[in-house]
Design an enzyme around this catalytic site. Sequence first.
Site, short mmCIF file in Angstrom:
data_model
loop_
_atom_site.label_atom_id
_atom_site.label_comp_id
_atom_site.label_asym_id
_atom_site.label_seq_id
_atom_site.Cartn_x
_atom_site.Cartn_y
_atom_site.Cartn_z
N LYS A 14 0.82 -1.21 0.00
CA LYS A 14 0.00 0.00 0.00
C LYS A 14 0.86 1.27 0.00
O LYS A 14 0.54 2.22 -0.71
CB LYS A 14 -0.95 0.01 1.20
N ARG A 87 -10.82 0.70 8.71
CA ARG A 87 -10.24 -0.55 9.20
C ARG A 87 -11.29 -1.57 9.60
O ARG A 87 -10.97 -2.70 9.92
CB ARG A 87 -9.35 -0.29 10.41
N ARG A 126 11.37 -6.67 5.28
CA ARG A 126 11.29 -5.27 5.72
C ARG A 126 11.85 -5.13 7.13
O ARG A 126 12.51 -4.15 7.46
CB ARG A 126 9.83 -4.81 5.64
N ARG A 132 13.28 -3.47 13.04
CA ARG A 132 12.20 -3.51 14.03
C ARG A 132 12.15 -4.88 14.69
O ARG A 132 11.92 -5.89 14.04
CB ARG A 132 10.85 -3.22 13.36
N ARG A 143 -0.70 -10.22 13.27
CA ARG A 143 -1.23 -9.04 12.58
C ARG A 143 -2.10 -9.46 11.39
O ARG A 143 -3.14 -8.85 11.14
CB ARG A 143 -0.08 -8.14 12.11
#
Length: 188
Positions: A14, A87, A126, A132, A143
């Site tokens: 996105k 969402r 990523r 992270r 998630r």
Amino acid sequence: MLNIVLFGAPGAGKGTQSDLLVEKYNLNHISTGDLLRKEIADGTELGKRIKSIMDSGSLVSDDIVVEMIDNAIARDTQGILFDGFPRNVAQAETLDKLLAKHGRKLTCMISLDVPREELIRRMLERAKISGRSDDNEETIKNRLKEYEAKTLPVAAYYEGKGLHVKVNGYGDIKDISANVIAEIEKRK
């Protein structure tokens, strides 16, 4: 005037597609996270309320998010790309009402369709780049479960309104962008 929801699971691309669409169509990019940070940075009354909530460690309520979206729609004069909103189905219904309040309607909801295994691979990659620590396989799978349970029904909501457009989000970025643009052009 174009008003588009860009939709997809975490890792679907996105962010990449948002940047391209905003540039091509001169759209305002509305990201709820960006709106929260801007209200705080601008020192608005709403920003002060948001800062107080966030400083206490609480989540900002849907009411505040909706107020920010409403304000952003009211200020917009060129068209909007919604990213990260809606969402859930309740937020989708609210977005329809907000757009109607301002004499507008949603052009379409572009859904980037990417196989689950590829989503996991992309997010793990990523994570390596961003460093992270919360982007591990277990967190990513959680998630995705949250997305599937709470957010994915938004696609069915817009499908029922004839506004949902599924685009293959797997492959070359330029090909994906061309397919997204072709779908938007059909609806302009």
